[in-house]
Design a protein around this motif. Sequence first.
Motif, short mmCIF file in Angstrom:
data_model
loop_
_atom_site.label_atom_id
_atom_site.label_comp_id
_atom_site.label_asym_id
_atom_site.label_seq_id
_atom_site.Cartn_x
_atom_site.Cartn_y
_atom_site.Cartn_z
N VAL A 254 55.72 4.88 46.64
CA VAL A 254 54.76 5.14 45.74
C VAL A 254 55.20 4.90 44.25
CG1 VAL A 254 52.81 6.57 45.05
CG2 VAL A 254 53.47 6.35 47.44
N LYS A 255 54.64 3.93 43.63
CA LYS A 255 55.05 3.88 42.38
C LYS A 255 53.99 4.37 41.19
CE LYS A 255 56.59 -0.05 40.92
NZ LYS A 255 56.67 -1.66 40.85
N THR A 256 52.94 4.57 41.44
CA THR A 256 51.80 4.91 40.62
C THR A 256 51.12 5.97 41.11
OG1 THR A 256 51.68 2.65 39.54
CG2 THR A 256 50.04 4.49 38.98
N VAL A 257 50.98 7.10 40.13
CA VAL A 257 49.98 8.10 40.46
C VAL A 257 48.99 8.18 39.56
CG1 VAL A 257 49.46 10.71 40.73
CG2 VAL A 257 51.75 9.58 41.62
N VAL A 258 47.66 8.15 40.05
CA VAL A 258 46.35 8.04 39.27
C VAL A 258 45.89 9.73 38.99
CG1 VAL A 258 44.18 7.00 38.84
CG2 VAL A 258 45.72 5.73 39.76
N VAL A 259 45.82 9.99 37.65
CA VAL A 259 45.21 11.13 37.35
C VAL A 259 43.97 11.25 36.56
CG1 VAL A 259 45.64 13.56 36.49
CG2 VAL A 259 47.64 12.03 37.53
N PRO A 260 42.76 11.50 37.09
CA PRO A 260 41.51 11.32 36.42
C PRO A 260 41.30 12.70 35.50
CG PRO A 260 41.10 10.90 38.79
CD PRO A 260 42.51 11.52 38.54
N THR B 111 41.76 8.69 30.81
CA THR B 111 41.41 9.65 29.63
C THR B 111 40.16 9.32 28.98
OG1 THR B 111 42.68 8.59 27.95
CG2 THR B 111 43.87 10.60 28.98
N ALA B 112 39.58 10.12 28.33
CA ALA B 112 38.18 9.98 27.33
C ALA B 112 38.71 9.59 26.02
CB ALA B 112 37.08 10.78 27.38
N PRO C 246 31.70 8.69 31.25
CA PRO C 246 32.07 9.30 32.76
C PRO C 246 31.23 8.68 33.67
CG PRO C 246 30.62 10.66 31.17
CD PRO C 246 30.93 9.54 30.45
N LEU C 247 31.56 7.70 34.40
CA LEU C 247 30.84 7.00 35.49
C LEU C 247 31.24 7.57 37.00
CD1 LEU C 247 30.59 3.44 33.68
CD2 LEU C 247 28.81 5.51 33.88
N GLY C 248 32.02 8.53 37.34
CA GLY C 248 32.36 8.89 38.58
C GLY C 248 33.80 8.85 38.87
N LEU C 249 34.32 9.35 39.80
CA LEU C 249 35.73 9.46 40.24
C LEU C 249 36.14 7.90 40.64
CD1 LEU C 249 38.23 10.81 40.90
CD2 LEU C 249 37.12 11.56 43.04
N PRO D 175 26.14 2.21 42.64
CA PRO D 175 26.52 3.55 41.88
C PRO D 175 25.24 4.64 42.57
CG PRO D 175 26.15 1.86 40.29
CD PRO D 175 25.93 1.23 41.32
N GLY D 176 25.59 5.92 42.68
CA GLY D 176 24.90 6.89 43.30
C GLY D 176 23.94 7.55 42.32
N SER D 177 23.88 8.81 42.44
CA SER D 177 23.19 9.46 41.35
C SER D 177 23.70 9.54 40.16
CB SER D 177 22.72 10.96 41.89
OG SER D 177 24.02 11.70 42.04
N GLY D 178 22.97 9.79 39.21
CA GLY D 178 23.61 9.46 37.55
C GLY D 178 24.29 8.35 37.27
N GLY D 179 24.16 7.47 38.24
CA GLY D 179 24.91 5.98 37.82
C GLY D 179 26.37 5.99 38.03
#
Length: 311
Positions: free
Chosen positions: A12-18, A65-66, A115-118, A233-237
């Motif tokens: 595992v090279k990359t860890v994604v952190v939302p 990040t935002a 913010p379009l979801g995880l 997309p689900g609820s809230g897009g």
Amino acid sequence: MSLPIDEHVNAVKTVVVPAAGMGTRFLPATKTVPKELLPVVDTPGIELIAEEAAELGATRLAIITAPNKAGVMAHFDSFPDLEATLAERGKTAQVQKVRRAAELIKAVPVTQDKPLGLGHAVGLAESILDDDEDVVAVMLPDDLVLPTGVMGRMAQVRAEFGGSVLCAVEVAEDEVSNYGIFEIEADTAEDDVKKVKGMVEKPAMADAPSRFAATGRYLLDRQIFDALRRITPGSGGELQLTDAIDLLIDEGHPVHIVVHKGKRHDLGNPGGYIPACVDFGLSHPVYGAHLKRAIKQILAEHEANDVSDVK
């Protein structure tokens, strides 16, 4: 230069952190301080995640990040003036604390404009992956899974069964409606490993297929990015990571869970954050003994007040 995948102990090279959320449950504190920088005793949650990622053997932390959360990435910068001032005063332990985040792992920013979801957040990380990466780890900074090391166990399971591996905890029946719950097949030979047939998001207790709840650790085959492009997309897009995982399961992609037997702290709300600070504080070599005495005194005062209120 990025290290080749065969130099990573768990492949595992990359860890994604939302980390693009607004942290509304912590307002007003998060008006100016990103939720991920709130300290658990004296260490921000994002640094605890970086430590866990480095323990896994990853060398890159892709932080989603935002645009208004530059402070999260700044935590991984170097601070030569601060280090010099501390060094001049002989505060060598504090110098090491300042340097630690930058030395743990290379942090790479990935901006999520909206913010379009995880699922959307995870999908953005594909652009920074190297060609030799066929798996990506995702760690949600709201979740502290203790003791650390569950991701290493998940890598072992992936090496044995292939596909994607998720972390689960067994919750009480009256808590299943708060989580994504796994539908599982017959047990494998290992007690802590189960094959997943599907997921149900926050079911009623009567409809829950199990009591195994998703927690914030994922080891996802690179095919997840193709699946994320094909879901709607689900609820809230928002694009849901769960929907993409379900799509892979429907198409025969193997998905397993590792049932974690330890503790989990939810840093995403004050009700979970405060116990995490207490737990870490009680174990702290400097503050632990004092905190234990203080908690006993505070509890005694509250219990005395409760008795007087009854009278």
